[in-house]
Enzyme design. Structure first.
Site, short mmCIF file in Angstrom:
data_model
loop_
_atom_site.label_atom_id
_atom_site.label_comp_id
_atom_site.label_asym_id
_atom_site.label_seq_id
_atom_site.Cartn_x
_atom_site.Cartn_y
_atom_site.Cartn_z
N TYR A 35 -16.36 -38.32 -38.52
CA TYR A 35 -14.98 -38.74 -38.25
C TYR A 35 -15.04 -40.14 -37.65
O TYR A 35 -15.86 -40.96 -38.05
CB TYR A 35 -14.30 -37.71 -37.33
CG TYR A 35 -12.80 -37.74 -37.41
CD1 TYR A 35 -12.14 -37.65 -38.65
CD2 TYR A 35 -12.03 -37.86 -36.26
CE1 TYR A 35 -10.76 -37.69 -38.72
CE2 TYR A 35 -10.65 -37.90 -36.33
CZ TYR A 35 -10.02 -37.81 -37.57
OH TYR A 35 -8.66 -37.86 -37.63
N LYS A 90 -10.12 -17.23 -59.18
CA LYS A 90 -10.49 -18.32 -60.09
C LYS A 90 -11.36 -19.34 -59.37
O LYS A 90 -12.37 -19.81 -59.89
CB LYS A 90 -9.22 -18.98 -60.62
CG LYS A 90 -9.46 -19.86 -61.84
CD LYS A 90 -9.59 -19.01 -63.07
CE LYS A 90 -9.60 -19.84 -64.32
NZ LYS A 90 -9.39 -19.02 -65.53
N ASP A 133 -1.81 -19.65 -65.45
CA ASP A 133 -0.76 -18.63 -65.37
C ASP A 133 0.64 -19.23 -65.22
O ASP A 133 1.45 -18.77 -64.40
CB ASP A 133 -1.05 -17.65 -64.23
CG ASP A 133 -2.30 -16.83 -64.49
OD1 ASP A 133 -2.79 -16.84 -65.63
OD2 ASP A 133 -2.79 -16.17 -63.56
N ASP A 158 -5.51 -20.86 -69.65
CA ASP A 158 -4.97 -19.78 -70.48
C ASP A 158 -4.94 -20.20 -71.95
O ASP A 158 -5.07 -19.36 -72.84
CB ASP A 158 -3.55 -19.41 -70.04
CG ASP A 158 -3.51 -18.99 -68.58
OD1 ASP A 158 -4.39 -18.22 -68.17
OD2 ASP A 158 -2.62 -19.44 -67.86
N ALA A 193 0.82 -19.26 -75.01
CA ALA A 193 -0.17 -20.27 -74.65
C ALA A 193 -1.49 -20.06 -75.39
O ALA A 193 -2.03 -20.99 -76.00
CB ALA A 193 -0.39 -20.24 -73.14
N ALA A 194 -2.03 -18.85 -75.33
CA ALA A 194 -3.33 -18.60 -75.95
C ALA A 194 -3.24 -18.69 -77.47
O ALA A 194 -4.11 -19.28 -78.12
CB ALA A 194 -3.85 -17.23 -75.54
N ASN A 313 -12.82 -16.04 -70.30
CA ASN A 313 -12.69 -17.48 -70.06
C ASN A 313 -13.77 -18.02 -69.12
O ASN A 313 -14.04 -19.23 -69.14
CB ASN A 313 -11.33 -17.80 -69.44
CG ASN A 313 -10.20 -17.61 -70.41
OD1 ASN A 313 -10.36 -16.99 -71.46
ND2 ASN A 313 -9.03 -18.14 -70.09
#
Length: 386
Positions: A35, A90, A133, A158, A193-194, A313
């Site tokens: 710092y 995730k 998502d 996705d 989406a997929a 995925n």
């Protein structure tokens, strides 16, 4: 509310993430470096040469995992708070498999303008953005606008993570059944989406005859009920102009890819071409039960971990981001995705079999192979900055 007899609750209690220091903090000297006053010298150097941010902060190994909670797993629109356990998960996978530090960002807004503006404003702290998502069709616009606006990788998992693993699996399934991409007819159930991303990557890989279906049946230019994304898809797929329901177009097809959650009866699978390929990827309930599909298809894959050939995925996104971050890529291109799929498919090698068309997520070769392929592709396209 989920008693202690359910092991998921104690596993998640207190969350699955924590912040840890990557440098020591043992006393006054370390404090003055971590710092003030030492940090000021680093800040000044970055202000004078902004590219140094990659060398002297965590930016080169960090990703924001961003959601609005509107399309979470198979749960749908459950909101940002309820989505947080998934985003934590995730982030855990990013760290475990790719060595990438990921931060879950759950946004309390669903407007496209607000989503784009919020993500763009927090982007300086991260080396990449993983969208997660977000419901279709808004997800397409959010990703497109962020890719245009930011000079770091933006990746809607996705869409593209699913597409990469599907292409890898299909590449090996075609080899097993002695087919060529240019000769097959593929039916994709689901234009979200997929489905959109899978169709795009298959076209880029040389598959010519693809029919995408939604609740209204096959997408074709004559339909008047399509949103702009589906209109584009109708123009780039379905070269024979097929019409009708899923059952109509599935008859005689070589490949079925389910990313819709709808159910497919056994007689429809039986009506496909001999030695057909069935990827029933809806979770937790596949479009057709894998044991039923296996009565008629030569190769069967699902999205589940309790059956062979899981299209997961996690085989894609850790390596894709690792490779993109390693070369400080300014984006993720179609060629980078194709390279990732080819690398994944090649890892199966001599183990190729009807129940082994993709490697295990725990195969230690996966992330290095995908990352190297993505990095090489980024360099070849001029997207790498190191």
């Amino acid at each position: 509310m989920g008693g202690e007899e359910d092991p998921a609750f104690p596993f998640h209690r207190g969350g699955k993430l924590e912040v840890a220091s990557s440098v020591p903090l043992r006393g006054r000297d370390d404090l003055s470096l971590a710092y003030t006053p030492g940090v000021a010298r680093v800040c000044t150097a970055i202000a004078e040469s902004p590219e140094l941010v990659h060398d002297f902060t965590w930016k080169s190994r960090s990703v924001a995992v961003v959601t609005d909670g509107t399309a979470v797993l198979g749960l749908g629109d459950i909101g940002p708070e309820a989505a947080l356990p998934v985003m934590e998960g995730k982030a855990l996978l990013f760290k475990k498999f790719g060595g990438v530090d990921a931060v879950p960002i759950c946004l309390d807004c669903t407007d496209v303008d607000e989503l784009v503006e919020t993500v763009a404003r927090i982007a300086p702290a991260f080396g990449g953005i993983n969208l997660e998502d977000i419901a279709a069709p808004r997800c397409f616009e959010v990703e497109r606008r962020l890719r245009d606006r930011l000079d770091i990788p933006v990746f809607h998992d996705d869409q593209h993570g699913t597409a990469i693993v599907v292409l890898a699996a299909l590449t090996n399934a075609l080899e097993l059944t002695r087919r060529k991409a240019v000769d097959i007819r593929v039916v994709i159930s689901g234009a979200g989406a997929a489905g959109v991303a899978v169709a795009a990557i298959l076209l880029a890989a040389g598959v010519v005859n693809i029919v995408v279906t939604d609740r209204g049946g096959a997408l074709h230019p004559g339909r008047t009920d399509l949103n702009p994304i589906k209109q584009t898809l109708a123009l780039t797929t379905n070269p024979t102009g097929a019409t009708g329901s899923l059952s109509d177009v599935l008859a005689g097809a070589d490949v079925f890819i389910g990313v819709s959650g709808g159910q497919v009866e056994e007689d429809l699978v039986a009506a496909m071409a001999p030695d057909s390929i069935v990827f029933a990827l809806a979770n937790p309930t596949p479009e057709v039960h894998p044991e039923v599909a296996a009565r008629h298809a030569a190769v069967v894959a699902t999205g589940r971990s309790d059956y062979p050939n899981q299209i997961n995925n996690v085989l894609a996104f850790p390596g894709v981001f690792r490779g993109a971050l390693d070369v400080r890529a300014s984006g993720i291109s179609e060629a980078m995705k194709l390279a990732a799929a080819q690398a994944l498919a090649g890892l199966v090698g001599a183990d190729l079999a009807a129940d082994r068309i993709v490697p295990s997520p725990f195969d230690a070769r996966v992330v290095p192979a995908v990352a190297a392929a993505v990095a090489d592709a980024a360099r070849a396209e001029g997207l790498a900055r190191r």
